[in-house]
Design a protein around this motif. Sequence first.
Motif, mmCIF file in Angstrom:
data_model
loop_
_atom_site.group_PDB
_atom_site.id
_atom_site.type_symbol
_atom_site.label_atom_id
_atom_site.label_comp_id
_atom_site.label_asym_id
_atom_site.label_seq_id
_atom_site.Cartn_x
_atom_site.Cartn_y
_atom_site.Cartn_z
ATOM 1 N N GLY A 1 -0.471 -6.246 29.392
ATOM 2 C CA GLY A 1 -1.345 -6.506 30.533
ATOM 3 C C GLY A 1 -2.577 -7.324 30.184
ATOM 4 O O GLY A 1 -3.050 -8.118 31.004
ATOM 5 N N SER B 1 4.594 -6.501 30.754
ATOM 6 C CA SER B 1 3.860 -5.413 31.399
ATOM 7 C C SER B 1 3.464 -5.827 32.809
ATOM 8 O O SER B 1 3.706 -6.948 33.226
ATOM 9 C CB SER B 1 2.549 -5.130 30.647
ATOM 10 O OG SER B 1 2.776 -4.557 29.415
ATOM 11 N N GLY C 1 1.575 2.568 28.433
ATOM 12 C CA GLY C 1 1.752 1.633 27.316
ATOM 13 C C GLY C 1 3.214 1.463 26.922
ATOM 14 O O GLY C 1 3.539 0.883 25.894
HETATM 15 MG MG MG Z 1 -0.134 -2.185 28.002
#
Ligand code: MG
Length: 460
Positions: free
Chosen positions: A10, A38, A211
């Motif tokens: 991200g 992501s 994550g």
């Molecule tokens: Mg991440």
Amino acid sequence: MNITVLKFGGSSLKDKTSLKKIAALIRAHRSDKVIVLSALSGVTDRLAGFLQRYFQNATNHSKNVTAIPALINYLKERHQELMESFSVSEDVYQSLKENLDKLERLLYGIFYTEELTEKTQDLILSFGERFSVKILEAILRDEGVPAQSFEADKIGLITDSDFGDASALLDITSKNFKKRLFPLLHKNITPIISGFFGVDEAGHTTIFGRGGSDYTASVVSYALSAKELILYKDVNGFMSADPSIVPEAHLLRVLSYDEAAELAYFGAKIIHPKTIEPLKLKSIPLIIRNAFCPDEEGTRIQLHSSLTKDVVKSVVYGKDIAVLKIYGAGVGYKPGVLQEIISHITGQGINIKSVITAQTCINILLDKENLEKSYHSLIKTRIKTVDKIEQVSNIVLIGIVGEGLIKKRGLAARVFKAVSKEGVNVEMISAGASLVAYYFIVNQAQLEKTIRAIHKEFFP
Ligand code: MG
Ligand code: ASP
């Protein structure tokens, strides 16, 4: 086929400039490649924050239905703004709209039923990646790179049904992925796969934990027997210590799978802890690179690392840890006690990070956020021979990691001497459980002192 899997997190998916940058990086990779992505930065946080506020913590008074259109609008604007800065075809807008409609209906559904199951929660959290892969596909095409995006659950990334923390079923996923993706690669089309989630055998979306796109990338690498996996991050790689505590800490150029797994599990939040597992099974090297300085050397993770003179490679810490101390005469050796305690805690869906036992006390290490819940569940059950249970949370876990550490004579003495010279009291030690790491616990207030003392001892 010589496939490289490239994963972008991200932090490199923010705005037009950062997306242009990753498109250029992708184009520069000449070999066959598969991309794992992501959500745009901050999007999963928004979704998770929303669920937390409106369905977990809130009293009825504070629940406000207007928060739903506000969230949908935010997501729409965030993604549309990016799409408008590239020349994106109508079907990309259409797909964004379809996914937003679906998400909106889901949110109203749970709002009015006042019921949020773990299944629905996983499905809702998966939307960020469903949006982002479509956008990258459009950008790559715009830049002349033939690409096709996929939502992982729709191409058979099959997992167990451990919602919130699922693991992939590797064999079946491999079969599905090979069938779907090899024909594309043969035509020089780059597949882009959504990170973070898969689907269980009953057809429900499951996420891998926050994550978790790193883990997706690793599963994809396994499934396609990739030559290597490159994770693009916002740091260069693993360090000898947290540079905000030890400014002179250095980058670690090579680590073994086991070293990286220990570092990821407790301390350094650089990769998702499950990332190493699938790679190790096929000895696929993992390279960590900085997406913002891609020419810098990063960390390479492979089967063996080099032995350094003092064997220690890194000192890490985990702040989110707590200990449940369970006292009673003979708890350490009475058959069945440990098992009863553990199954009680894990029965609540709580993960135990480690256990250190003595004759009169069992110490359970867990995430701080699970401390209260496990304490209360144990207090209620009255396990025989247990006299007292204590919660300890003002502590940090320090880990020292390096291949060969267990066999190195005098090493523990050096560590603890360096620490005690600084006046730090070590409250608990676990050595020997892992071949490549020692762990010990100190008071929170002494974290920085401890890390600096050990780093100085081994890297003067
Ligand atoms: Mg991440
Ligand atoms: N978007 C997910 C998260 O923020 C997964 C990931 O980024 O790896 O946790």
